[in-house]
Enzyme design. Sequence first.
Site, PDB file in Angstrom:
ATOM      1  N   ASP A  38       3.852  11.878   0.465  1.00 15.87           N
ATOM      2  CA  ASP A  38       4.782  10.770   0.269  1.00 15.87           C
ATOM      3  C   ASP A  38       5.843  10.884   1.356  1.00 15.87           C
ATOM      4  OD1 ASP A  38       6.266   8.582  -1.039  1.00 15.87           O
ATOM      5  OD2 ASP A  38       5.024   9.075  -2.774  1.00 15.87           O
ATOM      6  N   ASP A  64       4.520   9.302   6.747  1.00 18.12           N
ATOM      7  CA  ASP A  64       4.835   7.877   6.717  1.00 18.12           C
ATOM      8  C   ASP A  64       3.563   7.111   7.070  1.00 18.12           C
ATOM      9  OD1 ASP A  64       5.709   5.291   7.135  1.00 18.12           O
ATOM     10  OD2 ASP A  64       7.306   5.816   8.531  1.00 18.12           O
ATOM     11  N   VAL A  65       3.065   6.311   6.131  1.00 16.77           N
ATOM     12  CA  VAL A  65       1.785   5.624   6.354  1.00 16.77           C
ATOM     13  C   VAL A  65       1.884   4.523   7.405  1.00 16.77           C
ATOM     14  CG1 VAL A  65       0.980   6.146   4.024  1.00 16.77           C
ATOM     15  CG2 VAL A  65       2.097   3.940   4.472  1.00 16.77           C
ATOM     16  N   TYR A 157       3.247  -9.494  -0.661  1.00 16.23           N
ATOM     17  CA  TYR A 157       2.566  -8.424  -1.397  1.00 16.23           C
ATOM     18  C   TYR A 157       1.168  -8.868  -1.809  1.00 16.23           C
ATOM     19  CZ  TYR A 157       1.772  -4.950  -5.113  1.00 16.23           C
ATOM     20  OH  TYR A 157       1.243  -3.962  -5.907  1.00 16.23           O
ATOM     21  N   LYS A 161      -2.411  -7.179  -0.626  1.00 16.58           N
ATOM     22  CA  LYS A 161      -3.371  -6.617  -1.567  1.00 16.58           C
ATOM     23  C   LYS A 161      -4.723  -7.333  -1.487  1.00 16.58           C
ATOM     24  CE  LYS A 161      -0.796  -3.366  -3.153  1.00 16.58           C
ATOM     25  NZ  LYS A 161      -1.119  -1.945  -2.875  1.00 16.58           N
ATOM     26  N   THR A 192       5.954   2.418 -13.714  1.00 19.34           N
ATOM     27  CA  THR A 192       6.170   3.260 -12.532  1.00 19.34           C
ATOM     28  C   THR A 192       7.591   3.031 -12.013  1.00 19.34           C
ATOM     29  OG1 THR A 192       5.458   1.561 -10.961  1.00 19.34           O
ATOM     30  CG2 THR A 192       3.736   2.998 -11.874  1.00 19.34           C
TER      31      THR A 192
END
Length: 266
Positions: A38, A64-65, A157, A161, A192
């Site tokens: 993460d 960091d993605v 978003y 997705k 979450t």
Amino acid sequence: MDLGITGKRALITGGDSGIGWHTARLLLDEGATVVLSDLDQGTLEESAARLQAPEGRLFAFAADVTSLESLAALRSNVEQSVGEIDILVQSAGITGAQGFFHEIDDEGWTHTLEVDLMGPVRVVSTFLPHLRNGGWGRIVLLASEDGVQPYDDEIPYCSAKAGVLALMKGLSRTYAKEGLLTNCVSPAFIHTPMTDAMMVKRSAQEDLSFDQAVETFLSDKRPYMAIKRRGEPDEVASVIAYLVSDRASFVNGANYRVDAGAVASI
């Protein structure tokens, strides 16, 4: 149930909380070695400590993605600690820019897509050589109900997705013949930190208590969720654990919705 993953090595991004963390717990219980990743090393180490894993079975490395350089460093750390991975669970993501289309600027779109679509692309690209090597591999990408049932106040978003679903399908067609199976899990409104933040914002905007914010969100925004509550992270993690196991040896290119019926279509 024995999932047949004892000794397998798994990398879980977005692993310091929520679905990623609960997935790590299940995979550790099944005998896998797990690498959590993460953004923040300190938070990550605290989350790893709560898993109370046997020595040598759990590692934590920040990355960091959105950065290929950061992911290359993660790959180096993984190789030095556990070798090559067999399982990749790409769970890292953000809510991103919210509002109606005309209210979201170019920066909002770019940042959301950088994390939620290009993030998975970069993570898979970085670790694909590992996953193709052993003749057995599993990739699970976290998508969302929003990918097939878009909502008007979070289009970036939703678009990201939808892209993740297409990415999964393409990967599944390319690499299954090598023993690498790729699938998606699409949750809806899971308990979450990300949805906590959404409900805190909603409660402030609507002058509601937190519980009222959850209740009205379900009735106003997610009317098809027949089970009238937020899902729990371990309910999603259980499906992920199945998909990365030997039990799912004939499952490829599938999108498993864990959404209480939130998607209206079949």
